[in-house]
Scaffold this motif. Structure first.
Motif, PDB file in Angstrom:
ATOM      1  N   HIS A 128      -7.217  -0.301   2.536  1.00  0.00           N
ATOM      2  CA  HIS A 128      -8.500   0.295   2.135  1.00  0.00           C
ATOM      3  C   HIS A 128      -8.683   1.695   2.712  1.00  0.00           C
ATOM      4  CE1 HIS A 128     -10.475  -2.956  -0.058  1.00  0.00           C
ATOM      5  NE2 HIS A 128      -9.882  -3.795   0.773  1.00  0.00           N
ATOM      6  N   TYR A 129      -8.059   1.967   3.844  1.00  0.00           N
ATOM      7  CA  TYR A 129      -8.139   3.309   4.431  1.00  0.00           C
ATOM      8  C   TYR A 129      -7.528   4.332   3.470  1.00  0.00           C
ATOM      9  CZ  TYR A 129      -7.052   7.311   7.390  1.00  0.00           C
ATOM     10  OH  TYR A 129      -6.944   8.588   7.895  1.00  0.00           O
ATOM     11  N   LYS A 173       0.401  -7.739   3.274  1.00  0.00           N
ATOM     12  CA  LYS A 173       1.422  -8.688   3.724  1.00  0.00           C
ATOM     13  C   LYS A 173       2.824  -8.124   3.508  1.00  0.00           C
ATOM     14  CE  LYS A 173       3.024 -13.418   3.035  1.00  0.00           C
ATOM     15  NZ  LYS A 173       2.865 -14.673   2.251  1.00  0.00           N
ATOM     16  N   ASP A 174       3.049  -7.521   2.345  1.00  0.00           N
ATOM     17  CA  ASP A 174       4.369  -6.957   2.033  1.00  0.00           C
ATOM     18  C   ASP A 174       4.766  -5.861   3.019  1.00  0.00           C
ATOM     19  OD1 ASP A 174       4.474  -8.631  -0.147  1.00  0.00           O
ATOM     20  OD2 ASP A 174       4.038  -7.075  -1.632  1.00  0.00           O
ATOM     21  N   LEU A 175       3.796  -5.056   3.432  1.00  0.00           N
ATOM     22  CA  LEU A 175       4.088  -3.921   4.309  1.00  0.00           C
ATOM     23  C   LEU A 175       3.890  -4.240   5.785  1.00  0.00           C
ATOM     24  CD1 LEU A 175       4.014  -2.451   1.543  1.00  0.00           C
ATOM     25  CD2 LEU A 175       2.961  -0.525   2.706  1.00  0.00           C
ATOM     26  N   GLY A 176       3.390  -5.445   6.061  1.00  0.00           N
ATOM     27  CA  GLY A 176       3.166  -5.829   7.455  1.00  0.00           C
ATOM     28  C   GLY A 176       2.041  -5.052   8.105  1.00  0.00           C
ATOM     29  N   ILE A 177       0.982  -4.787   7.340  1.00  0.00           N
ATOM     30  CA  ILE A 177      -0.176  -4.066   7.868  1.00  0.00           C
ATOM     31  C   ILE A 177      -1.437  -4.880   7.568  1.00  0.00           C
ATOM     32  CG2 ILE A 177       0.893  -1.781   7.639  1.00  0.00           C
ATOM     33  CD1 ILE A 177      -0.654  -1.408   5.027  1.00  0.00           C
ATOM     34  N   LYS A 178      -2.581  -4.431   8.071  1.00  0.00           N
ATOM     35  CA  LYS A 178      -3.838  -5.119   7.816  1.00  0.00           C
ATOM     36  C   LYS A 178      -4.440  -4.626   6.501  1.00  0.00           C
ATOM     37  CE  LYS A 178      -4.877  -5.838  12.694  1.00  0.00           C
ATOM     38  NZ  LYS A 178      -5.827  -5.604  13.794  1.00  0.00           N
ATOM     39  N   SER A 179      -5.222  -5.493   5.859  1.00  0.00           N
ATOM     40  CA  SER A 179      -5.883  -5.113   4.604  1.00  0.00           C
ATOM     41  C   SER A 179      -6.754  -3.875   4.784  1.00  0.00           C
ATOM     42  CB  SER A 179      -6.728  -6.270   4.074  1.00  0.00           C
ATOM     43  OG  SER A 179      -5.909  -7.337   3.662  1.00  0.00           O
ATOM     44  N   MET A 239       1.115   8.303   8.235  1.00  0.00           N
ATOM     45  CA  MET A 239       0.068   7.903   7.321  1.00  0.00           C
ATOM     46  C   MET A 239       0.482   8.123   5.865  1.00  0.00           C
ATOM     47  SD  MET A 239      -2.551   6.556   8.740  1.00  0.00           S
ATOM     48  CE  MET A 239      -3.495   6.448  10.231  1.00  0.00           C
ATOM     49  N   SER A 240       1.034   9.302   5.573  1.00  0.00           N
ATOM     50  CA  SER A 240       1.438   9.611   4.215  1.00  0.00           C
ATOM     51  C   SER A 240       2.555   8.677   3.767  1.00  0.00           C
ATOM     52  CB  SER A 240       1.868  11.073   4.093  1.00  0.00           C
ATOM     53  OG  SER A 240       2.967  11.327   4.940  1.00  0.00           O
ATOM     54  N   ASN A 241       3.411   8.263   4.703  1.00  0.00           N
ATOM     55  CA  ASN A 241       4.480   7.341   4.372  1.00  0.00           C
ATOM     56  C   ASN A 241       3.906   5.982   3.969  1.00  0.00           C
ATOM     57  OD1 ASN A 241       7.247   6.544   4.167  1.00  0.00           O
ATOM     58  ND2 ASN A 241       7.013   5.445   6.092  1.00  0.00           N
ATOM     59  N   THR A 242       2.884   5.524   4.665  1.00  0.00           N
ATOM     60  CA  THR A 242       2.231   4.262   4.318  1.00  0.00           C
ATOM     61  C   THR A 242       1.599   4.359   2.936  1.00  0.00           C
ATOM     62  OG1 THR A 242       1.762   3.772   6.638  1.00  0.00           O
ATOM     63  CG2 THR A 242       0.467   2.594   4.992  1.00  0.00           C
TER      64      THR A 242
END
Length: 196
Positions: free
Chosen positions: A41-42, A31-37, A1-4
């Motif tokens: 926001h989390y 999009k850049d990180l390949g994760i959901k929006s 999580m902290s890495n994200t």
């Protein structure tokens, strides 16, 4: 999580320093990180929260790189040379404009928290430079008001040189400006590394 969270902060800083705070969205980051929006926001409920985190981290990097003038065994000239080289290294390595120079232009659209972080950057730098100029040898020390004026001169010159170098995509613009500033302050030639 902290890495994200760190990756999001890194990517947001890249965007800000390349095109400004309004140049990207949470969707771009996702999009850049390949994760959901929703994941963005989390970590950062609002874009302002993210911008504040980016600015606070930038301020901390600057603070960590500045030796304490009161405890340093370096002379004023050495401290200012170190300071100029910090800006030069930033330009050479990042190949982007100073974060707080970009945010200064967008100040009217920033949240109160981001404005506070922006003001912290200037206060941090001006306070450090003022302390450097007031701690010179007793026979050459400047009164605080004059030291503050010189601090404003140094910070303004270096930020202006970075902006000019960025605008013209010409590093030599910064280098010539920095050398001129150093010559005006100390009457000596400043050497800057050609490669970082």
């Amino acid at each position: 999580m902290s890495n994200t969270r760190e990756q999001l902060t890194d990517r947001a800083e890249d965007y800000i320093r390349s095109g400004g705070f309004s140049s990207f969205s949470f969707r771009d980051l996702a999009k850049d990180l390949g994760i959901k929006s929703a994941s963005v926001h989390y970590h950062f409920p609002t874009k302002s929260d993210l911008g504040t985190a980016v600015a606070d981290r930038y301020n901390q990097r600057f603070k960590d790189a500045l030796p304490d003038p009161e405890t340093s065994n370096r002379f004023t000239e050495e401290l200012i040379r170190h300071y100029i080289r910090m800006f030069h290294t930033e330009m050479m390595q990042a190949e982007k404009i100073c974060l707080c120079a970009v945010l200064s232009v967008e100040r009217a659209t920033l949240s109160d928290d981001m404005r506070a972080s922006l003001e912290t950057f200037y206060t941090l730098n001006l306070d450090w430079l003022t302390r450097v100029f007031t701690r010179q040898a007793p026979d050459a020390a400047l009164p605080r008001t004059q030291a503050y004026q010189r601090a404003c001169q140094v910070l303004s010159a270096l930020q202006g040189a970075l902006i000019g170098a960025w605008a013209m995509q010409d590093r030599s613009y910064f280098e010539k400006s920095a050398r001129g500033l150093y010559k005006d302050l100390f009457g000596k030639t400043l050497k800057l590394p050609k490669h970082i």
